[in-house]
Design an enzyme around this catalytic site. Sequence first.
Site, PDB file in Angstrom:
ATOM      1  N   PRO A 280     -68.263   3.099  -8.030  1.00  0.00           N
ATOM      2  CA  PRO A 280     -68.306   3.321  -9.212  1.00  0.00           C
ATOM      3  C   PRO A 280     -66.859   3.230 -10.108  1.00  0.00           C
ATOM      4  O   PRO A 280     -65.889   3.000  -9.029  1.00  0.00           O
ATOM      5  CB  PRO A 280     -68.682   4.796  -9.634  1.00  0.00           C
ATOM      6  CG  PRO A 280     -68.261   5.498  -8.418  1.00  0.00           C
ATOM      7  CD  PRO A 280     -68.659   4.323  -7.237  1.00  0.00           C
TER       8      PRO A 280
ATOM      9  N   LYS B 202     -60.238   1.248  -6.256  1.00  0.00           N
ATOM     10  CA  LYS B 202     -60.474   0.164  -5.689  1.00  0.00           C
ATOM     11  C   LYS B 202     -59.512  -0.930  -5.915  1.00  0.00           C
ATOM     12  O   LYS B 202     -59.071  -1.554  -4.728  1.00  0.00           O
ATOM     13  CB  LYS B 202     -61.981  -0.463  -6.101  1.00  0.00           C
ATOM     14  CG  LYS B 202     -63.095   0.273  -5.786  1.00  0.00           C
ATOM     15  CD  LYS B 202     -64.539  -0.280  -6.106  1.00  0.00           C
ATOM     16  CE  LYS B 202     -64.673  -0.753  -7.510  1.00  0.00           C
ATOM     17  NZ  LYS B 202     -64.513   0.337  -8.427  1.00  0.00           N
ATOM     18  N   THR B 203     -59.186  -1.119  -7.044  1.00  0.00           N
ATOM     19  CA  THR B 203     -58.102  -2.426  -7.081  1.00  0.00           C
ATOM     20  C   THR B 203     -56.788  -1.865  -6.748  1.00  0.00           C
ATOM     21  O   THR B 203     -56.188  -2.553  -6.311  1.00  0.00           O
ATOM     22  CB  THR B 203     -58.313  -2.506  -8.895  1.00  0.00           C
ATOM     23  OG1 THR B 203     -59.512  -2.842  -9.293  1.00  0.00           O
ATOM     24  CG2 THR B 203     -57.122  -3.619  -9.155  1.00  0.00           C
TER      25      THR B 203
ATOM     26  N   SER C  10     -86.531   6.129  -6.907  1.00  0.00           N
ATOM     27  CA  SER C  10     -85.925   7.421  -5.966  1.00  0.00           C
ATOM     28  C   SER C  10     -86.282   8.626  -6.729  1.00  0.00           C
ATOM     29  O   SER C  10     -86.191   9.619  -6.013  1.00  0.00           O
ATOM     30  CB  SER C  10     -84.399   7.496  -6.042  1.00  0.00           C
ATOM     31  OG  SER C  10     -83.996   7.211  -7.402  1.00  0.00           O
TER      32      SER C  10
ATOM     33  N   LYS D 175     -75.013  11.035  -5.017  1.00  0.00           N
ATOM     34  CA  LYS D 175     -76.235  12.088  -5.339  1.00  0.00           C
ATOM     35  C   LYS D 175     -75.902  13.314  -4.692  1.00  0.00           C
ATOM     36  O   LYS D 175     -76.262  14.627  -5.377  1.00  0.00           O
ATOM     37  CB  LYS D 175     -77.639  11.528  -4.836  1.00  0.00           C
ATOM     38  CG  LYS D 175     -78.115  10.289  -5.625  1.00  0.00           C
ATOM     39  CD  LYS D 175     -79.575   9.495  -5.015  1.00  0.00           C
ATOM     40  CE  LYS D 175     -80.029   8.548  -5.597  1.00  0.00           C
ATOM     41  NZ  LYS D 175     -81.200   8.082  -5.222  1.00  0.00           N
TER      42      LYS D 175
END
Length: 818
Positions: free
Chosen positions: A389, A394-395, A712, A755
């Site tokens: 997300p 991440k970057t 799901s 989740k």
Amino acid sequence: MLPKKLYTQGSDESDQNVVSFITGDFSNDGSELDESVLLETIPILPLRNTIVFPGSGLPISVGRSKSLNLVRSLGKKHRYIGLVCQKDTDIDNPEPDDLYHIGVIAEVLRVIELADDNLSIIIQAKKRFEWTKMVQTDPFFVATYKIRDTIKAADDDKEYKAILDSIRDAMIQMLNMLGEPPKELMATIQNESFSNMLVSYCATNLPINNREKQELLNIDNEKDLAYRLLMILNREIQILELKMNIQMKTREDLSQQQKEYYLQQQLKTIQEELGGNTQQIEIDEFRKKAKEKKWNADVAETFEKEVKKLERLNPQSPDYSVQYGYLQTILELPWNEYTQDNFNLKNAQKILDRDHFGMEKVKERIIEHLAVLKLKGDMKSPILCLYGPPGVGKTSLGKSIAEALNRKYVRISLGGLHDEAEIRGHRRTYIGAIPGRIIQNIAKAGSSNPVFVLDEVDKIGNDFRGDPSSALLEVLDPEQNSAFHDNYLSIDYDLSKVLFIATANDLNSIPQPLLDRMELINVGGYITEEKIEIAARHLLPKEMANHGIPLDAFTIPKKTLELMIENYTRESGVRELDKQIAKVLRRVALKIATNEPYPAQLQPEDLKEYLGVQRYTKDRYQGNEYAGVVTGLAWTAVGGEILFVESSLSRGKESKLTLTGNLGDVMKESAMLAMEYIRSHADELGIDPKVFEQWNTHIHVPEGAIPKDGPSAGITMITSLASVYTQRKVRANLAMTGEITLRGKVLPVGGIREKILAAKRAGIKDIILSEENRKDIEEIKPSYLKGLKFHYVNDVREVLEFALLKEKVKNPVDLSVK
């Protein structure tokens, strides 16, 4: 006696064979021969490169021993000798077989003594002869012979006269082409009285080889000889014209080159006076820089070829700037230049832990790569893809990896990219062509092994300009990118040492061939405890520095940070949290700037003043007092969430199933599957099948403005329907996720980590999952799982057995059949 004419000098030993015009005599009676003084044999004088025709008078140099013996043996009465040319001019001492058989009998008019034992004789050629047998070879040649008579043309033969006139015209034309001839010579040739000697004169002076001259001498018919001579004359004139044309063109080209050279030298002098030749200075600078490059021979050859092309261009030409920019691009690239990797694994771990809290899997993968690199010394860099997300780091992880490896760091954003040329570059034939972003950023980095972050790789588009994701296939394949081809560069560039890190939010939008080339690493969301640590360690100090607030002037306690996270943000990452902290610090900065009092610590009760009313309420479990309300778990782009599935019944004769809540096609199909399963297993659940004929079913998933899709929620819907049709309670503090099949099998789903975090935030205690999701739980940190109990199932029966209690809800609906 005719006036003085031109004739050719002959020699028995000279190698020259050119038209050499000198003075001599051509007499009308030159061919008359006093046969009374002739003997049965005649001395033979071999000539090296001269063929004499009857009527010719010319000097001959004599130097060979046999030739000297012959001349000195001549008496005053016997002065006739046979002049015969030898076949090969390179032979110094010819044998009889080396001589042509046909020659001319000549009279020696005069002998002139020269220095160095050489003689020169003046001869007058008389008639043609053919020697038949060589009777003496020493001290000079003597042979028997016979006279070769010439068949004369008739006096009234007009064709012969026409041929002679043509020979005369051709000879005059040739003399004019060779230069301005003497007027006396022109007058003699044009004189009709010279016609008898015209053929002999032309044949003697014609600049052709000895073989052809000998062929002319061999012809017995006077008319045939003239005709053959005319053909040779015309051919030589054509050759001479071609030579003159070629010389003229060469002279013109040379003149143009001399002119250009002269102008260039003038220009060079002017430029030197003005400070130097700018173009040459630039080219010299290019070559100087090229010597320092570590490129291979192929690149060096291509570069030199392109530099030479630049030298030929005019600086004012539009192509000059294009060529100049291309050479600059080649020189700016770091060919075979690499930074030294840092193999200190402890230091690398320290840097990664300092900059990012959590992310154990990613850190572990980077340390593993460093360990292999340290042991092997050389390794093709892997292609990592961090997906998860937004706002989870991440970057920014790319910068930390670059620092840990001691590599340069570059980043490009691929979001919204449509043009394939952005990756591969434009061909130089286009106006304004530039290299692709890959090559541009490699040049910017200054090394061929940077950490290269390809941001938002899942948001690449495609249109009529090409598919950039397909162009990335070569870039992101370790087996191919050692020879990456950029259209602008047109030279293969090695990208195999580059550590590419791609980031993405949704793997579903990335083409499968591109996914196969990357090693996928999931960077999941953070739990509240992790967000608190990240805010305290990284976000707060960073934003305080950005807002000019000293670190000791203000702080936000962890208790306040927890309330900010739960009530003012709803995300898996920390980007929104960073904005809320910045909002608080702007208010604090205003108070400091206006000398207003402000708290040194932001207390929970002060949040409303600084951030306003709380924006979100924490998703909490809502109890099990109602039949048909079941808690499910869902994955969204911002992380995991809990999801409530509600079912209700109403009397009706149509047995209609209604679905609401902005559900996608897959989720609607899950609801239909759940309904069919409940109907087919009504007996097992204690449901009267006639109930389905008299009651309509309505399934709703709250927050209808938010689209929902995916398989799901299958077991959640079955549990909800089973609860509403049996009016049994659902186990308290329970959540579930899993896909179902028509036969009741429970299948695994994705997004388990997100989740689980959502369930923990909502206060869930028990979670039902597919047995095949057990492996996903084992990969999650134990601290994330604290307080949760997992129940793994294979069949819907197991789900219903655990989820539904025997106890009925308060005030159950009467489902008796009427």
